[in-house]
Design a protein around this motif. Structure first.
Motif, short mmCIF file in Angstrom:
data_model
loop_
_atom_site.label_atom_id
_atom_site.label_comp_id
_atom_site.label_asym_id
_atom_site.label_seq_id
_atom_site.Cartn_x
_atom_site.Cartn_y
_atom_site.Cartn_z
N LYS A 222 0.74 -1.04 0.05
CA LYS A 222 0.05 -0.15 -0.04
C LYS A 222 0.78 1.27 -0.05
CE LYS A 222 -3.69 2.22 2.63
NZ LYS A 222 -4.61 2.55 3.81
N LYS A 223 0.74 2.06 -0.91
CA LYS A 223 1.22 3.29 -0.83
C LYS A 223 0.62 4.62 -0.54
CE LYS A 223 4.74 1.99 -4.97
NZ LYS A 223 5.18 2.30 -6.04
N LYS A 228 3.78 17.53 1.74
CA LYS A 228 4.41 18.19 2.95
C LYS A 228 4.29 19.64 2.99
CE LYS A 228 8.27 16.67 4.53
NZ LYS A 228 9.63 16.00 4.49
N PRO A 229 4.34 20.38 3.87
CA PRO A 229 4.11 21.93 3.84
C PRO A 229 5.14 22.49 2.94
CG PRO A 229 4.12 21.07 5.93
CD PRO A 229 4.64 19.85 5.38
N ASP A 230 6.34 22.15 2.72
CA ASP A 230 7.39 22.69 1.99
C ASP A 230 7.13 22.60 0.44
OD1 ASP A 230 7.94 20.37 1.71
OD2 ASP A 230 10.14 20.40 2.48
N GLY A 231 5.98 21.72 0.07
CA GLY A 231 5.68 21.51 -1.25
C GLY A 231 6.24 20.23 -1.67
N THR A 232 6.88 19.47 -0.99
CA THR A 232 7.55 18.37 -1.59
C THR A 232 6.22 17.30 -1.05
OG1 THR A 232 8.65 17.93 0.71
CG2 THR A 232 9.84 18.80 -0.96
N ILE A 233 6.58 15.97 -2.06
CA ILE A 233 5.50 15.09 -1.67
C ILE A 233 6.60 13.71 -1.24
CG2 ILE A 233 4.08 13.35 -3.19
CD1 ILE A 233 3.62 15.69 -5.24
N VAL A 235 6.23 9.77 -0.77
CA VAL A 235 5.55 8.57 -0.65
C VAL A 235 6.11 7.34 0.09
CG1 VAL A 235 4.97 6.80 -2.60
CG2 VAL A 235 5.18 9.25 -3.12
N THR A 236 5.07 6.81 1.00
CA THR A 236 5.60 5.80 1.84
C THR A 236 4.91 4.53 1.42
OG1 THR A 236 3.49 6.22 3.14
CG2 THR A 236 5.46 7.56 3.74
#
Length: 263
Positions: A222-223, A228-233, A235-236
């Protein structure tokens, strides 16, 4: 149906908790606990006289052979009860299947009482014959206990099927295994899965399913995407055990446990 009940020394028609556990497809420990809770609750709420309870239930012990080849046995508890005791206990068993089993018991009680009344039930004529009859009944109880133990993996398999409709976390699988008599925690289960080639041991794929495990449909990944607040994404990835995987691992651990006990 005559195997559900038996004749007591005073002509009473009786049954016991082992027979009830087998017929109602429940663990013997569950039936024992239900009886104990019933007696405590009845004593407190209705002030039933202890002598009245003693007429319904009697706690006894029986021998369970140890699987070590020595012929040694251990003592285990069992309740013997009359029709009234069975009625009180069976009130708590619900469902269509339980209703059928209750009717089976009612028929068995009635048939046995009719047999005794008509003189068709063998009554020991001597002390020696009574001992032989008691030994025969004890052997039958032990054989029933062996059958219950032998069938337990089948019962556990059926319980596993109920949980197989959804995927679960590996920590949840550890809890399911513990409920089925396998003592293992989340960390030990992760280690076992890595050591036995179901999860990757190193690198970026650490604790993710191996190719072989994925081909066996034991796991799914499951991904989850996190903004994130800084605009980055971010993926876990999370490893989850499929329904097929839950049944596979439960049965695998149960088989290994049985093999160890048989040695």
């Amino acid at each position: 149906m005559n195997n559900l009940v038996f004749k007591g020394h005073n002509g009473q028609v009786l049954t016991n908790s082992l027979l009830i556990a087998e017929k109602f497809e429940k663990r013997h420990s569950y039936v024992l606990e239900a009886i104990q809770n019933l007696l405590v609750r009845k004593e407190k709420s209705l002030q039933i006289d202890n002598q009245q309870l003693a007429k319904m239930f009697a706690l006894v012990e029986y021998d369970v052979p140890l699987n070590n080849g020595t012929g040694a046995v251990r003592k285990a508890p069992m309740y013997v009860m009359n029709r009234d005791g069975f009625t009180l206990l069976a009130m708590g068993f619900t469902g269509e299947k339980a209703l059928k089993f209750k009717l089976d018991y009612i028929n068995a009680f009635n048939q046995m009482e009719e047999t005794i009344k008509n003189g068709g039930h063998h009554v020991p004529g001597s002390f020696r014959e009574a001992l032989l009859l008691a030994a025969e009944q004890q052997a039958r109880i032990e054989e029933q206990q062996k059958m219950i133990e032998a069938n337990r993996p089948k019962v556990l398999f059926a319980e596993a099927v109920e949980t197989s409709q959804r995927s679960c976390l590996i920590g949840e699988l550890a809890k399911i295994l513990n409920q089925n008599g396998i003592e293992i925690g989340q960390n030990r289960l992760f280690q076992w899965l890595r050591d036995n080639g179901y999860l990757c041991k190193t690198g970026e794929n650490y604790n993710l399913p191996t190719q072989r495990a994925m081909e066996m449909n034991l796991f799914e990944i499951k991904k989850t995407t996190i903004n994130k607040p800084d605009g980055t994404i971010l993926v876990t990835t999370t490893t989850k055990v499929t329904g097929k995987g839950q049944i596979y691992f439960i049965n695998k651990f149960l088989r290994e446990k049985q093999q160890k006990q048989a040695v």
